[in-house]
Design a protein around this motif. Structure first.
Motif, PDB file in Angstrom:
ATOM      1  N   GLN A  91       0.827  -1.207   0.000  1.00 38.47           N
ATOM      2  CA  GLN A  91       0.000   0.000   0.000  1.00 38.47           C
ATOM      3  C   GLN A  91       0.862   1.258   0.000  1.00 38.47           C
ATOM      4  O   GLN A  91       0.587   2.218  -0.720  1.00 38.47           O
ATOM      5  CB  GLN A  91      -0.924   0.008   1.213  1.00 38.47           C
ATOM      6  N   THR A  92       1.914   1.256   0.819  1.00 36.21           N
ATOM      7  CA  THR A  92       2.810   2.422   0.884  1.00 36.21           C
ATOM      8  C   THR A  92       3.480   2.658  -0.461  1.00 36.21           C
ATOM      9  O   THR A  92       3.561   3.792  -0.941  1.00 36.21           O
ATOM     10  CB  THR A  92       3.876   2.210   1.973  1.00 36.21           C
ATOM     11  N   ALA A  93       3.958   1.573  -1.097  1.00 34.42           N
ATOM     12  CA  ALA A  93       4.600   1.701  -2.402  1.00 34.42           C
ATOM     13  C   ALA A  93       3.603   2.184  -3.452  1.00 34.42           C
ATOM     14  O   ALA A  93       3.941   2.988  -4.329  1.00 34.42           O
ATOM     15  CB  ALA A  93       5.207   0.363  -2.819  1.00 34.42           C
ATOM     16  N   ALA A  94       2.371   1.696  -3.375  1.00 31.65           N
ATOM     17  CA  ALA A  94       1.342   2.118  -4.324  1.00 31.65           C
ATOM     18  C   ALA A  94       1.018   3.599  -4.162  1.00 31.65           C
ATOM     19  O   ALA A  94       0.864   4.330  -5.151  1.00 31.65           O
ATOM     20  CB  ALA A  94       0.087   1.276  -4.145  1.00 31.65           C
ATOM     21  N   GLU A  95       0.922   4.053  -2.920  1.00 32.19           N
ATOM     22  CA  GLU A  95       0.636   5.469  -2.671  1.00 32.19           C
ATOM     23  C   GLU A  95       1.720   6.358  -3.265  1.00 32.19           C
ATOM     24  O   GLU A  95       1.435   7.412  -3.848  1.00 32.19           O
ATOM     25  CB  GLU A  95       0.510   5.711  -1.169  1.00 32.19           C
ATOM     26  N   LYS A  96       2.977   5.939  -3.131  1.00 32.11           N
ATOM     27  CA  LYS A  96       4.077   6.719  -3.697  1.00 32.11           C
ATOM     28  C   LYS A  96       3.985   6.798  -5.217  1.00 32.11           C
ATOM     29  O   LYS A  96       4.485   7.744  -5.818  1.00 32.11           O
ATOM     30  CB  LYS A  96       5.413   6.106  -3.280  1.00 32.11           C
ATOM     31  N   ALA A  97       3.368   5.786  -5.818  1.00 32.87           N
ATOM     32  CA  ALA A  97       3.187   5.764  -7.271  1.00 32.87           C
ATOM     33  C   ALA A  97       1.872   6.407  -7.687  1.00 32.87           C
ATOM     34  O   ALA A  97       1.497   6.362  -8.860  1.00 32.87           O
ATOM     35  CB  ALA A  97       3.244   4.331  -7.779  1.00 32.87           C
ATOM     36  N   GLY A  98       1.153   7.005  -6.727  1.00 29.82           N
ATOM     37  CA  GLY A  98      -0.106   7.666  -7.035  1.00 29.82           C
ATOM     38  C   GLY A  98      -1.268   6.719  -7.218  1.00 29.82           C
ATOM     39  O   GLY A  98      -2.239   7.040  -7.897  1.00 29.82           O
ATOM     40  N   LEU A  99      -1.193   5.531  -6.593  1.00 28.66           N
ATOM     41  CA  LEU A  99      -2.227   4.511  -6.771  1.00 28.66           C
ATOM     42  C   LEU A  99      -2.915   4.191  -5.452  1.00 28.66           C
ATOM     43  O   LEU A  99      -2.282   4.187  -4.390  1.00 28.66           O
ATOM     44  CB  LEU A  99      -1.606   3.222  -7.328  1.00 28.66           C
ATOM     45  N   SER A 100      -4.197   3.906  -5.523  1.00 26.42           N
ATOM     46  CA  SER A 100      -4.940   3.379  -4.385  1.00 26.42           C
ATOM     47  C   SER A 100      -4.965   1.856  -4.475  1.00 26.42           C
ATOM     48  O   SER A 100      -4.710   1.287  -5.539  1.00 26.42           O
ATOM     49  CB  SER A 100      -6.370   3.921  -4.365  1.00 26.42           C
ATOM     50  N   THR A 101      -5.303   1.201  -3.357  1.00 22.04           N
ATOM     51  CA  THR A 101      -5.261  -0.262  -3.312  1.00 22.04           C
ATOM     52  C   THR A 101      -6.568  -0.827  -2.767  1.00 22.04           C
ATOM     53  O   THR A 101      -7.081  -0.359  -1.753  1.00 22.04           O
ATOM     54  CB  THR A 101      -4.102  -0.744  -2.414  1.00 22.04           C
ATOM     55  N   ILE A 102      -7.089  -1.841  -3.452  1.00 27.90           N
ATOM     56  CA  ILE A 102      -8.229  -2.609  -2.959  1.00 27.90           C
ATOM     57  C   ILE A 102      -7.699  -3.959  -2.483  1.00 27.90           C
ATOM     58  O   ILE A 102      -7.006  -4.656  -3.224  1.00 27.90           O
ATOM     59  CB  ILE A 102      -9.289  -2.827  -4.054  1.00 27.90           C
ATOM     60  N   ILE A 103      -8.032  -4.339  -1.254  1.00 26.88           N
ATOM     61  CA  ILE A 103      -7.545  -5.590  -0.669  1.00 26.88           C
ATOM     62  C   ILE A 103      -8.640  -6.653  -0.736  1.00 26.88           C
ATOM     63  O   ILE A 103      -9.810  -6.385  -0.435  1.00 26.88           O
ATOM     64  CB  ILE A 103      -7.126  -5.390   0.805  1.00 26.88           C
ATOM     65  N   GLY A 104      -8.256  -7.868  -1.129  1.00 25.91           N
ATOM     66  CA  GLY A 104      -9.192  -8.986  -1.171  1.00 25.91           C
ATOM     67  C   GLY A 104      -8.640 -10.194  -0.450  1.00 25.91           C
ATOM     68  O   GLY A 104      -7.421 -10.393  -0.395  1.00 25.91           O
ATOM     69  N   ASP A 105      -9.511 -11.014   0.137  1.00 28.28           N
ATOM     70  CA  ASP A 105      -9.135 -12.220   0.875  1.00 28.28           C
ATOM     71  C   ASP A 105      -9.749 -13.426   0.166  1.00 28.28           C
ATOM     72  O   ASP A 105     -10.960 -13.539   0.054  1.00 28.28           O
ATOM     73  CB  ASP A 105      -9.645 -12.122   2.311  1.00 28.28           C
ATOM     74  N   GLY A 106      -8.884 -14.340  -0.307  1.00 29.19           N
ATOM     75  CA  GLY A 106      -9.366 -15.516  -1.030  1.00 29.19           C
ATOM     76  C   GLY A 106      -9.796 -16.659  -0.154  1.00 29.19           C
ATOM     77  O   GLY A 106     -10.283 -17.680  -0.650  1.00 29.19           O
ATOM     78  N   ASN A 107      -9.608 -16.546   1.170  1.00 30.72           N
ATOM     79  CA  ASN A 107     -10.071 -17.558   2.121  1.00 30.72           C
ATOM     80  C   ASN A 107      -9.507 -18.947   1.810  1.00 30.72           C
ATOM     81  O   ASN A 107     -10.193 -19.957   1.940  1.00 30.72           O
ATOM     82  CB  ASN A 107     -11.604 -17.595   2.144  1.00 30.72           C
ATOM     83  N   GLU A 108      -8.232 -18.991   1.378  1.00 25.60           N
ATOM     84  CA  GLU A 108      -7.540 -20.256   1.095  1.00 25.60           C
ATOM     85  C   GLU A 108      -8.282 -21.125   0.074  1.00 25.60           C
ATOM     86  O   GLU A 108      -8.212 -22.345   0.101  1.00 25.60           O
ATOM     87  CB  GLU A 108      -7.316 -21.059   2.390  1.00 25.60           C
ATOM     88  N   ASP A 109      -8.991 -20.466  -0.839  1.00 30.70           N
ATOM     89  CA  ASP A 109      -9.804 -21.189  -1.818  1.00 30.70           C
ATOM     90  C   ASP A 109      -9.486 -20.633  -3.204  1.00 30.70           C
ATOM     91  O   ASP A 109      -9.807 -19.475  -3.513  1.00 30.70           O
ATOM     92  CB  ASP A 109     -11.289 -21.010  -1.489  1.00 30.70           C
ATOM     93  N   GLY A 110      -8.870 -21.468  -4.075  1.00 33.72           N
ATOM     94  CA  GLY A 110      -8.486 -21.007  -5.392  1.00 33.72           C
ATOM     95  C   GLY A 110      -9.649 -20.560  -6.255  1.00 33.72           C
ATOM     96  O   GLY A 110      -9.531 -19.609  -7.037  1.00 33.72           O
ATOM     97  N   THR A 111     -10.793 -21.207  -6.117  1.00 34.83           N
ATOM     98  CA  THR A 111     -11.968 -20.832  -6.908  1.00 34.83           C
ATOM     99  C   THR A 111     -12.482 -19.458  -6.503  1.00 34.83           C
ATOM    100  O   THR A 111     -12.791 -18.607  -7.357  1.00 34.83           O
ATOM    101  CB  THR A 111     -13.086 -21.879  -6.735  1.00 34.83           C
ATOM    102  N   LYS A 112     -12.565 -19.222  -5.188  1.00 30.27           N
ATOM    103  CA  LYS A 112     -13.001 -17.905  -4.705  1.00 30.27           C
ATOM    104  C   LYS A 112     -12.000 -16.832  -5.104  1.00 30.27           C
ATOM    105  O   LYS A 112     -12.372 -15.701  -5.437  1.00 30.27           O
ATOM    106  CB  LYS A 112     -13.176 -17.935  -3.192  1.00 30.27           C
ATOM    107  N   GLU A 113     -10.736 -17.187  -5.043  1.00 31.04           N
ATOM    108  CA  GLU A 113      -9.665 -16.256  -5.395  1.00 31.04           C
ATOM    109  C   GLU A 113      -9.803 -15.806  -6.848  1.00 31.04           C
ATOM    110  O   GLU A 113      -9.735 -14.600  -7.161  1.00 31.04           O
ATOM    111  CB  GLU A 113      -8.327 -16.953  -5.170  1.00 31.04           C
ATOM    112  N   ALA A 114      -9.998 -16.756  -7.757  1.00 33.76           N
ATOM    113  CA  ALA A 114     -10.144 -16.433  -9.179  1.00 33.76           C
ATOM    114  C   ALA A 114     -11.391 -15.586  -9.428  1.00 33.76           C
ATOM    115  O   ALA A 114     -11.373 -14.649 -10.237  1.00 33.76           O
ATOM    116  CB  ALA A 114     -10.204 -17.722 -10.000  1.00 33.76           C
ATOM    117  N   ALA A 115     -12.475 -15.910  -8.724  1.00 32.80           N
ATOM    118  CA  ALA A 115     -13.705 -15.132  -8.874  1.00 32.80           C
ATOM    119  C   ALA A 115     -13.498 -13.698  -8.405  1.00 32.80           C
ATOM    120  O   ALA A 115     -14.016 -12.744  -9.008  1.00 32.80           O
ATOM    121  CB  ALA A 115     -14.838 -15.793  -8.094  1.00 32.80           C
TER     122      ALA A 115
END
Length: 341
Positions: A91-115
């Motif tokens: 997040q800190t590196a993204a802010e320095k590049a002028g970017l915001s960050t959206i965080i996601g949690d895949g819950n240890e599930d590859g199918t949910k992660e891909a979705a």
């Protein structure tokens, strides 16, 4: 100046440009393409914008530049101690590049992660997948339709950051061998984890080199409860030492051994990997120190380079780019001389 309705005037791009002593186009680039400007200019314009309360119109920027100024970062388990420092650094590196960050949690599930990646595609300029559990064919399909950077997943053709924990794991085996241990166990992490496979392979090689009999325990979620449950299995094996996939499993294993009256390192030796909570266990746990924060920064850098390559007309800017970060053993207090049980 006053707003027509009586409130303070809304800061405009022209007002920011006037105060900062730059052109309106420079203000626009500060928030859409900061890499095209000098860092000092970006810092000055950003400071003035913050002081005046200027907020760029994200939708207008997206229409004009094709960029949203947002990246995604998806992890398999946001509660695992490995990921918060990675997230914060990214997040800190993204802010320095002028970017915001959206965080996601895949819950240890590859199918949910891909979705989740599919949902984030339309909201972001690119996505970082940390320790992804998604199957390779799906990852490659996702890479064809969005910009991906992987952390701890070695997939040729996709930009990636790899923490090389294998030398550290071999050092753990060498340390145990030097203390006289000839029978040890490895407590596996998730079956879909690339890091788990790399660590196990390194341990197997080192055990063969040092003449150590290795038993591997079944794959399990890397959490405290999983480690505590593994304690009973480890003791049934009759081994004198164990290596845990990560610190969280190791912490749980340490607690499970203590509950059964097994003293570490007097009766049993233990090492782990990542160096996230090992300094705060009792006794402090010998582990492999991984450069987690550096991995988060490197992933953002790779993604920004990819976006920059696209802006410069160099296709998707990817190629086969990989950053390898070394990890080394950190000796603390959980390895002692072998005492046959």
């Amino acid at each position: 100046m006053a707003h027509p309705r009586g409130g303070p005037e809304r800061a405009t791009i022209r007002r920011v440009a006037e105060v900062a002593g730059v052109s309106p186009s420079t203000v626009s680039r500060t928030f859409s393409h900061p890499h095209l400007l000098r860092p000092s200019t970006v810092e000055r314009v950003s400071s003035v914008a913050a002081e005046l309360g200027y907020v760029p119109d994200g939708s207008a920027q997206a229409l004009k530049t094709g960029r949203r100024g947002v990246i995604g970062l998806v992890v398999p388990d946001i509660a695992n101690a490995f990921f918060p420092p990675l997230i914060r650094a990214a997040q800190t590196a993204a802010e320095k590049a002028g970017l915001s960050t959206i965080i996601g949690d895949g819950n240890e599930d590859g199918t949910k992660e891909a979705a989740m990646v599919g949902r984030l595609r339309g909201q972001t300029d690119g996505i970082i997948l940390a320790s992804p559990r998604t199957r390779e064919p799906v990852l490659r399909s996702l890479h064809e339709v969005t910009r991906l950077v992987l952390v701890n997943r070695d997939l040729a053709g996709v930009p990636r950051v790899l923490i090389d924990s294998a030398p550290g794991m071999r050092s753990c085996v060498r340390l145990l061998a030097g203390a006289g241990h000839t029978r040890i166990a490895y407590v596996n992490g998730p079956a879909a984890s690339w890091s788990n496979g790399e660590r196990l392979a390194a341990i197997e090689d080192a055990c063969r080199e040092h003449g150590i009999a290795l038993t591997t325990l079944r794959a399990r979620l890397p959490d405290h409860d999983g480690g505590r449950a593994a304690a009973a299995e480890v003791l049934e094996l009759g081994v004198t030492a164990a290596i845990a996939f990560d610190d969280v499993l190791g912490q749980g294993l340490l607690a499970g051994l203590a509950e059964r009256g097994v003293r570490v390192p007097h009766d049993f030796s233990l090492t782990a990997c990542d160096d996230t909570v090992s300094a705060t266990t009792y006794p402090p746990m010998t582990t492999v120190g991984c450069p987690i924060r550096e991995a988060g920064v490197a992933a953002v850098e790779l993604l920004v380079e990819s976006l920059r390559g696209s802006d410069d007309g160099d296709g998707n800017g990817d190629g086969d780019r990989v950053r390898r970060l070394p990890a080394e053993m950190v000796v603390r207090g959980t390895v002692g001389r072998c005492r046959e049980r």
